[in-house]
Design an enzyme around this catalytic site. Structure first.
Site, mmCIF file in Angstrom:
data_model
loop_
_atom_site.group_PDB
_atom_site.id
_atom_site.type_symbol
_atom_site.label_atom_id
_atom_site.label_comp_id
_atom_site.label_asym_id
_atom_site.label_seq_id
_atom_site.Cartn_x
_atom_site.Cartn_y
_atom_site.Cartn_z
ATOM 1 N N GLU B 269 41.574 39.891 42.504
ATOM 2 C CA GLU B 269 42.959 40.339 42.623
ATOM 3 C C GLU B 269 43.445 39.806 43.958
ATOM 4 O OE1 GLU B 269 45.961 41.593 43.650
ATOM 5 O OE2 GLU B 269 45.377 43.701 43.761
ATOM 6 N N CYS B 303 50.102 43.180 48.001
ATOM 7 C CA CYS B 303 49.953 41.873 47.352
ATOM 8 C C CYS B 303 51.057 41.628 46.334
ATOM 9 C CB CYS B 303 48.590 41.769 46.689
ATOM 10 S SG CYS B 303 48.168 43.256 45.790
ATOM 11 N N GLU B 400 52.379 33.651 51.255
ATOM 12 C CA GLU B 400 52.324 35.097 51.374
ATOM 13 C C GLU B 400 52.262 35.495 52.844
ATOM 14 O OE1 GLU B 400 48.748 37.141 49.983
ATOM 15 O OE2 GLU B 400 50.045 38.652 49.080
#
Lengths: 300, 489
Positions: B269, B303, B400
């Site tokens: 993940e 996330c 990110e």
């Protein structure tokens, strides 16, 4: 002389009046009737002989509890079923004694109570899972989002297993309320005391009043009322009584009740599962249009 | 029809919130935490410890054991032994009862865990209290119920456990990520060696205490603290049958490469760069709240954060104006204060990374807009930030950042926004705001992302599968699908 003195000094036990359980309250039957039940210690319990009116009051209570109970988050219902198991575990000794008074051997009494607790935990786990196994997103050929989900039927009338004091009743009530239904249960006629003590457990487990209503009485008298009431959505008889079941089936057709005969050996672990929940569910399918723009965007 | 004027909000008044700090006197913390192996707290073989701090004050909270390869080996062997001798043989319904117990103990100690989560990680107490800890308990509760129902979940397949699961979790939701990992692993009959993130080990170590209290058989769950090499030792250990990792895409790629050619099963993940898409017919006020929640929830250390905002051109002015106003009302500061919206950045390293991206954004030519709020002098804080006039090629629109930084772009057509939203290596989540149901379902079918929120954002539930497409990883956590990564058929 000596013995007599001892008897005078002895503490006298306070005995419990066994009542019925309607809308979270513990009334005696409105009819004032009773039937005697002799326990193994030679004490006699005057059990409420519930009437048609008691049943009708219970249906009113169950119906008014339905909207709230079915709207609870599945997770919350799971927490509450687990809480019932916790409360029952805490009262294990009391149930062991009561089961013995009803004629259970020590070994069987222990098995009955432990299986009852485990069954509640089992169905607590199902509360937020059966939907995931019995729902579907249906791949219809048109541009629609189409899905089917189970929803509780409503008010369920149950005539519990005659041969067990607790396990049979719990094995049917648990999947019924796990799925968001409310119910009226007629306890075993010859073993009714544990069912009423179980009502005390329910009353202290955050189960809203009216979700489970428990009556004691006579199936021969009540089965036609259970099955003919127009505000009951499903009826379960856990006993194989051919003539009763014929009447039940005929009466059920008055408002198209769902009818089940669950004459099971409840101590068998195979007699638990999600199908006891989904038997008391309707399936609802929803259609929603999907616009169709931007095919090129899915090339990534 | 004349366009409706949006009123300017005024912030110069004296309205202030009184401080409302959560009490910390009821929590129990030790000065030093050892490794939790085989049901006991044991010293690391190297004798090495490191400090864990409060990122809001930079003060030390406790010393934490630094596990090396040898410690990991002991932990994995304990897990293997517990698997072979106890856990794999226990009836599933009894296994369930232990997991229910853990859920209950977390519920009972929820407030203490919330406070520790906030102290050690910097997140606002409101979030740890209302989101992290209750969800962690619920996750255990949900998966407890699955333990004796697996044959219903996978009919005709006779699902079997894998063995020892090695689990490595991040610092953004420490206890919640531990729950996401441990609960399904135990329910499916596996045993666990878990490594919490180096900066946020405390709630996992409290969980170890809870596990002890629950009476869970020794060795079923082992918790080893440490840094990258500790994680690497877990990944590479030959007795580990399954790796579950939540964290950065780079580390995820390294793990996938490391276990290549072995029989280890893997769940990843990883990172995300979610598009949060506002159409002109969206309920604008709700959408603005959704944008704020999407990017500033947990300081943006999420996330699935909605870090790319796409606003339809016709409403862009209104949305951006309201967004700026809302930004100004966000309270940044003491994470323990119940009024705080944005707490401390988790670590110095992360703070530096975010500040670096702020520079990159400005240098790339985007317009930076920050709240005028003051931030505490001590501790790691950053002002909530918007970048206007960004383009698809800007690094702040592609990479990110993992902080409270939102990159805003506009679009005209549905086709265009789908193209832009999908044109990125990530595919974890997305948000869509529109009044039109048929558009929502068009978007959910076209967006290449594992979770799509419609007219809401950052919602999590134990029954709902979570996980990514593409470089955001594979495998799902939560729901029925979350069982699969821990089973063989």
């Amino acid at each position: 002389m000596q013995t007599l003195r001892l008897n005078i000094m002895e503490r006298i036990e306070v005995l419990k009046t066994y009542k019925i359980f309607i809308g979270g309250q513990f009334p005696r039957t409105e009819s004032g009737r009773y039937y005697p039940l002799k326990l193994k210690n030679n004490m006699t319990v005057n059990v409420s002989l519930s009437s048609r009116k008691d049943f009708r009051n219970s249906v009113t209570a169950a119906r008014s509890a339905f909207s709230g109970w079915s709207a609870r988050a599945a997770f919350n219902r799971g927490q509450i079923l687990y809480r019932i198991a916790e409360m029952l575990e805490g009262r294990k000794e009391q149930f062991l004694e009561e089961l013995k008074q009803l004629g259970y051997t020590a070994v069987n009494a222990k098995k009955e109570i432990e299986q009852s607790i485990d069954r509640l935990v089992y169905y607590a786990g199902w509360c937020d899972k059966y939907q995931q196994m019995h729902s579907a997103v249906n791949p219809v050929a048109t541009s629609h989002f189409n899905f089917s989900v189970p929803e509780p039927m409503g008010v369920v009338a149950i005539m519990a297993d005659e041969s067990t004091a607790l396990l049979g009743l719990i094995s049917v009530v648990a999947p019924c309320i796990a799925g968001g239904n409310t119910c009226i249960v007629l306890a075993s006629e010859n073993k009714p005391t544990c069912a009423i003590t179980f009502a005390e457990v329910l009353a202290t487990s955050d189960v809203p009043g009216g979700v489970v209503n428990i009556l004691t009485g006579n199936r021969k008298e009540l089965h036609s009322h259970f099955s003919s009431h127009m505000d009951v959505n499903a009826i379960i008889n856990c006993n194989s009584e051919k003539d009763f079941n014929k009447t039940i089936g005929e009466n059920a057709s008055l408002n198209v009740k769902r009818v089940y005969t669950w004459n099971k050996n409840w101590s068998d672990e195979k007699e638990q599962g999600p199908y006891f929940i989904t038997d008391l569910q309707e399936i609802k399918t929803t259609w929603h249009p999907i616009e169709n723009i931007g095919i090129s965007g899915i090339k990534y | 029809m004349a366009k409706k004027e949006t009123k300017n909000l005024e912030f110069f008044t004296d309205w202030k919130y009184a401080p409302s700090p959560e009490a910390t006197d009821h929590i129990q913390l030790k000065k030093q935490y050892d490794l939790f192996i085989n049901g006991k707290f044991v010293k690391p073989t190297s004798g090495k410890y490191y400090d864990t701090i409060n990122p809001a004050t930079e003060e030390k909270i406790a010393s934490i054991a630094d596990a090396n390869e040898k410690d990991v080996d002991i932990a994995v062997k304990a897990a293997k032994n517990a698997y072979d001798k106890v856990w794999s043989k226990m009836p599933a319904k009894e296994r369930a009862k232990y997991i229910f117990r853990i859920a209950r103990l977390i519920q009972e100690r929820a407030r203490e865990l919330s406070v520790i989560e906030t102290l050690n990680g910097g997140k606002a107490i409101r979030e740890s209290r209302d989101v992290d800890i209750p969800l962690a308990a619920n996750h255990f509760f949900y998966y407890a119920g699955w333990a004796d129902k697996l044959e219903y979940a996978f009919p005709n397949r006779n699902p079997k456990s894998l063995g020892v699961a090695g689990q490595i979790i991040p610092w953004n939701f420490p206890l919640l990520m531990a729950a996401w990992k441990i609960a399904p692993a135990l329910a499916t009959g596996n045993t666990v060696v878990l490594k919490p993130a180096e900066t946020t080990p405390l709630t996992c170590l409290k969980l170890a205490e809870i596990i002890q209290e629950s009476g869970l058989p020794d060795g079923v769950v082992n918790i080893v603290t440490g840094f990258g090499p500790t994680g690497a030792a877990i990944v590479n250990h030959p007795l580990v049958n399954k790796i579950a990792f939540t964290g950065s895409t780079n580390v995820g790629k390294w793990i996938q490469k490391s276990i290549a050619g072995t029989d280890k099963k893997l769940t990843l993940e990883l990172g995300g760069k979610a598009a949060n898409i506002i159409f002109e017919d969206a309920p604008i006020n709700q959408a603005v709240e959704g944008i704020i929640n999407g990017i500033f929830f947990n300081q943006g250390h999420v996330c699935c954060a909605g870090s790319r905002l796409f606003v339809q051109e016709s409403v862009a002015d209104e949305v951006i104006k309201k967004l700026k106003d809302r930004l100004e009302t966000l309270i940044v500061g003491d994470p323990l204060d119940k009024n705080t919206d944005i707490g401390a950045i988790n670590s110095k390293m992360q703070l530096n990374k975010i500040n670096e991206y702020l520079k990159i954004g400005v240098n790339d030519g985007a317009d930076m807009y920050q709240s005028s709020c003051s931030i505490p002098k001590k501790g790691f804080f950053v002002r909530p930030t918007l970048f206007l006039n960004t383009s698809q090629s800007h690094r702040i629109s592609q990479e990110e950042i993992f902080g409270p930084v939102l990159a805003i772009q506009t679009f005209r057509t549905v086709e265009e926004v789908i193209e832009k939203a999908n044109n990125i290596p990530y595919g974890l989540s997305a948000g869509v705001w529109t009044d039109k149901g048929s558009r929502i379902f068009n978007m959910t079918s076209k967006l290449r992302a594992g979770v799509v929120w419609a007219n809401t954002y950052n919602k999590f539930d134990p029954t709902s599968p979570f996980g990514g497409y593409k470089e955001s990883g594979f495998g799902r956590e939560g729901g029925l699908h979350g069982l699969m990564p821990y089973l063989k058929f």
